[in-house]
Design an enzyme around this catalytic site. Structure first.
Site, PDB file in Angstrom:
ATOM      1  N   THR A  30       0.393  -1.106  -0.183  1.00  0.00           N
ATOM      2  CA  THR A  30      -0.181  -0.285   0.181  1.00  0.00           C
ATOM      3  C   THR A  30       1.318   1.196  -0.144  1.00  0.00           C
ATOM      4  O   THR A  30       0.158   2.500   0.308  1.00  0.00           O
ATOM      5  CB  THR A  30      -0.845   0.297   1.446  1.00  0.00           C
ATOM      6  OG1 THR A  30      -0.191  -0.167   2.477  1.00  0.00           O
ATOM      7  CG2 THR A  30      -1.834  -1.414   1.278  1.00  0.00           C
ATOM      8  N   GLY A  31       2.017   1.013   0.146  1.00  0.00           N
ATOM      9  CA  GLY A  31       2.606   2.348   0.630  1.00  0.00           C
ATOM     10  C   GLY A  31       3.209   2.730  -0.875  1.00  0.00           C
ATOM     11  O   GLY A  31       2.715   2.859  -2.002  1.00  0.00           O
ATOM     12  N   VAL A  89       6.661   3.558  -2.060  1.00  0.00           N
ATOM     13  CA  VAL A  89       7.195   1.753  -3.404  1.00  0.00           C
ATOM     14  C   VAL A  89       6.643   0.714  -3.620  1.00  0.00           C
ATOM     15  O   VAL A  89       6.139   0.403  -5.266  1.00  0.00           O
ATOM     16  CB  VAL A  89       8.479   2.038  -2.362  1.00  0.00           C
ATOM     17  CG1 VAL A  89       9.750   0.912  -3.772  1.00  0.00           C
ATOM     18  CG2 VAL A  89       9.284   2.967  -2.624  1.00  0.00           C
ATOM     19  N   CYS A 136      17.979   4.963  -2.816  1.00  0.00           N
ATOM     20  CA  CYS A 136      17.726   5.816  -4.101  1.00  0.00           C
ATOM     21  C   CYS A 136      19.180   6.945  -5.003  1.00  0.00           C
ATOM     22  O   CYS A 136      18.290   6.791  -6.280  1.00  0.00           O
ATOM     23  CB  CYS A 136      16.031   6.535  -4.122  1.00  0.00           C
ATOM     24  SG  CYS A 136      15.809   7.165  -2.513  1.00  0.00           S
ATOM     25  N   GLN A 149      16.881  15.992  -3.134  1.00  0.00           N
ATOM     26  CA  GLN A 149      15.590  15.004  -2.843  1.00  0.00           C
ATOM     27  C   GLN A 149      13.903  15.178  -3.221  1.00  0.00           C
ATOM     28  O   GLN A 149      13.959  15.442  -1.697  1.00  0.00           O
ATOM     29  CB  GLN A 149      16.804  13.631  -1.757  1.00  0.00           C
ATOM     30  CG  GLN A 149      17.598  13.071  -2.709  1.00  0.00           C
ATOM     31  CD  GLN A 149      17.973  12.462  -1.481  1.00  0.00           C
ATOM     32  OE1 GLN A 149      19.002  12.517  -1.068  1.00  0.00           O
ATOM     33  NE2 GLN A 149      17.170  10.995  -0.778  1.00  0.00           N
ATOM     34  N   GLY A 176      11.033  10.020  -0.834  1.00  0.00           N
ATOM     35  CA  GLY A 176      11.749   9.563  -0.923  1.00  0.00           C
ATOM     36  C   GLY A 176      11.362   8.646   0.388  1.00  0.00           C
ATOM     37  O   GLY A 176      11.772   7.795   1.609  1.00  0.00           O
ATOM     38  N   HIS A 231      14.818  12.603  -7.832  1.00  0.00           N
ATOM     39  CA  HIS A 231      15.883  12.957  -7.452  1.00  0.00           C
ATOM     40  C   HIS A 231      16.599  13.636  -8.448  1.00  0.00           C
ATOM     41  O   HIS A 231      16.976  12.921  -9.534  1.00  0.00           O
ATOM     42  CB  HIS A 231      16.814  11.986  -6.452  1.00  0.00           C
ATOM     43  CG  HIS A 231      15.843  11.624  -5.217  1.00  0.00           C
ATOM     44  ND1 HIS A 231      14.665  12.122  -4.743  1.00  0.00           N
ATOM     45  CD2 HIS A 231      15.935  10.191  -4.505  1.00  0.00           C
ATOM     46  CE1 HIS A 231      14.524  10.932  -3.855  1.00  0.00           C
ATOM     47  NE2 HIS A 231      15.170  10.200  -3.503  1.00  0.00           N
ATOM     48  N   ASN A 248      13.572   8.884  -8.362  1.00  0.00           N
ATOM     49  CA  ASN A 248      13.296   7.261  -7.342  1.00  0.00           C
ATOM     50  C   ASN A 248      12.337   6.480  -6.908  1.00  0.00           C
ATOM     51  O   ASN A 248      12.603   5.479  -6.097  1.00  0.00           O
ATOM     52  CB  ASN A 248      13.685   8.098  -5.725  1.00  0.00           C
ATOM     53  CG  ASN A 248      12.308   9.157  -5.717  1.00  0.00           C
ATOM     54  OD1 ASN A 248      11.414  10.255  -6.418  1.00  0.00           O
ATOM     55  ND2 ASN A 248      11.713   8.988  -4.717  1.00  0.00           N
TER      56      ASN A 248
HETATM   57  P1  A2P Z   1       0.263   0.250   5.870  1.00  0.00           P
HETATM   58  O1  A2P Z   1      -0.663   0.430   4.867  1.00  0.00           O
HETATM   59  O2  A2P Z   1      -0.594  -1.020   6.546  1.00  0.00           O
HETATM   60  O3  A2P Z   1       0.581   1.133   6.562  1.00  0.00           O
HETATM   61  P2  A2P Z   1       4.946   4.404   2.666  1.00  0.00           P
HETATM   62  O4  A2P Z   1       6.621   4.215   2.632  1.00  0.00           O
HETATM   63  O5  A2P Z   1       5.098   4.979   1.542  1.00  0.00           O
HETATM   64  O6  A2P Z   1       5.046   5.061   4.056  1.00  0.00           O
HETATM   65  O7  A2P Z   1       4.908   2.677   3.184  1.00  0.00           O
HETATM   66  C1  A2P Z   1       4.905   1.573   3.307  1.00  0.00           C
HETATM   67  C2  A2P Z   1       4.153   0.978   3.553  1.00  0.00           C
HETATM   68  O8  A2P Z   1       5.037  -0.774   4.430  1.00  0.00           O
HETATM   69  C3  A2P Z   1       2.861   0.698   3.592  1.00  0.00           C
HETATM   70  O9  A2P Z   1       2.470   0.120   2.849  1.00  0.00           O
HETATM   71  C4  A2P Z   1       2.725  -0.188   4.703  1.00  0.00           C
HETATM   72  O10 A2P Z   1       1.500  -0.744   5.235  1.00  0.00           O
HETATM   73  C5  A2P Z   1       3.878  -1.631   5.071  1.00  0.00           C
HETATM   74  N1  A2P Z   1       4.209  -1.030   6.386  1.00  0.00           N
HETATM   75  C6  A2P Z   1       4.246  -0.331   7.780  1.00  0.00           C
HETATM   76  N2  A2P Z   1       4.716  -0.913   8.273  1.00  0.00           N
HETATM   77  C7  A2P Z   1       4.952  -2.092   8.515  1.00  0.00           C
HETATM   78  C8  A2P Z   1       4.792  -3.498   9.416  1.00  0.00           C
HETATM   79  N3  A2P Z   1       4.787  -3.030  10.271  1.00  0.00           N
HETATM   80  N4  A2P Z   1       3.871  -4.450   8.640  1.00  0.00           N
HETATM   81  C9  A2P Z   1       3.537  -5.042   7.579  1.00  0.00           C
HETATM   82  N5  A2P Z   1       3.744  -4.064   6.500  1.00  0.00           N
HETATM   83  C10 A2P Z   1       4.255  -2.491   7.334  1.00  0.00           C
END
Ligand code: A2P
Length: 337
Positions: A12-13, A15, A129, A156, A160, A242, A315
């Site tokens: 979901t993040g 990246v 990156c 940057q 990032g 970047h 990046n």
């Molecule tokens: P979640 O959507 O459940 O918070 P970004 O770098 O854009 O902030 O994204 C970070 C990603 O890492 C998201 O998909 C987030 O999920 C996931 N994440 C962060 N902490 C954990 C964790 N403890 N276990 C699994 N996924 C995680």
């Protein structure tokens, strides 16, 4: 190429979303896909190749033998789950800094040191990156005349730091234009209309961890510990891509014209260097592109073997997700299953 059970951790993040776009665009052969994140987004639906997938909770038992895991969920999360994934017989291409400097973990940029992939023991680290785009641009020059010294300043983008940081730049910019307050949450100070000479935490020698990543990761990827790197990393109010001002000193002189010729044949590089027509690389032009763009190539006015370059890349793509997917493609070519 055989197909692989594939899993995206942090789907979901910022990246993670880019992983999915790139897997789709490059037609990466997937026999089964799973998307993992934290309890915050478990149950959420994400579309991939016309089908809806449910995001599952990442646990210690999430993995299977033969699976390829593309991971970008923060260093702490990787430190915790990666050893479990490796024990299950999966291979993790990890985008965090958790394992990059472990001697037995290959740190790979496919254009620079693809051979390192073969010695993996379940973990392959995706570099920082800023380091990736710099070594893509510098390795072809290093191959012609050894680089002795690099002085780099980065510009940057906020992506990032993840999706929330991008949201903060958008909302803070709008709030300040509307003359409303918007206190920083993701950054130590206001990022809209500002520059922060501070990425990751400060260390005792005055450099930040981000700056030291550029030093030691460059030496590891280029397989040359004698390259003297001095980095200053700056966060700027750009959403994506970047930019880097890079100054190198080489053993023998490389002229600006030779550098343009070498780089125009280099894999993953596009030279955009036509100052007479105001053509040079810019973050807005490189957004969504796979290549690293190099321009403003100049010989030092005083130091005969000094050369300046301006290096720009997306990046989230080459600096993160694309590089990791390229590593996964190489794993499949090497017969991973
Ligand atoms: P979640 O959507 O459940 O918070 P970004 O770098 O854009 O902030 O994204 C970070 C990603 O890492 C998201 O998909 C987030 O999920 C996931 N994440 C962060 N902490 C954990 C964790 N403890 N276990 C699994 N996924 C995680």
């Amino acid at each position: 190429m055989a197909s692989a059970k594939t899993c995206v951790v942090g789907a979901t993040g910022a990246v993670g979303q880019e992983f999915l776009r790139i897997l789709e665009q490059r037609d990466f052969p997937i026999s089964r896909l799973r998307l993992l994140a934290s309890e915050r987004s478990a149950g959420k639906r994400i579309a991939f190749r016309g089908k809806d997938y449910t995001v599952e909770l990442l646990t210690e038992n999430s993995f299977e033998k033969g699976e390829i895991i593309l991971s970008s969920a923060g260093g702490g999360t990787s430190k915790w789950f990666v050893p479990h994934a490796v024990k299950s017989g999966a291979v993790v291409v990890d985008n965090t800094s958790a394992f990059r400097m472990e001697p037995e973990v290959p740190l790979v940029v496919p254009e620079v040191n693809p051979h390192a992939i073969q010695r993996h023991k379940g973990i392959i680290a995706n570099p920082n990156c800023s380091t990736i785009q710099m070594v893509v641009a510098l390795k072809p020059l290093h191959d012609v005349s050894r680089i002795k010294r690099i002085v780099v300043s980065t510009y940057q983008s906020v992506s990032g730091k993840g999706a929330k940081a991008m949201e903060e730049l958008r909302l803070q910019t709008k709030a300040l234009l509307d003359e409303k307050p918007y206190p920083p949450k993701e950054f130590p100070w206001q990022i809209a209309f500002n520059c922060l000479p501070h990425i990751d935490s400060f260390t005792d020698n005055g450099f930040t961890k981000e700056e030291l990543k550029m030093v030691y990761e460059t030496q590891k990827i280029m397989e040359d510990d004698s390259i003297a790197v001095n980095a200053t990393t700056i966060r700027v109010p750009v959403l994506r891509s970047h930019s880097e001002s890079v100054y190198i000193e080489t053993e023998k002189k490389i002229t600006a014209q030779q550098a343009r010729e070498i780089l125009s044949k280099a894999p993953g590089v596009i030279v955009v260097d036509d100052p007479a027509n105001n053509k040079y690389p810019m973050p807005v032009d490189s957004e969504g592109r796979d290549e690293t763009f190099v321009g403003r190539i100049r010989e030092d006015l005083f130091f005969p073997t000094g050369l300046s370059l301006w290096v720009v890349s997306d990046n989230l793509r080459k600096g993160a997700a694309l590089n990791a997917v390229q590593i996964a493609e190489k794993l499949l070519q090497l017969g991973w299953s």
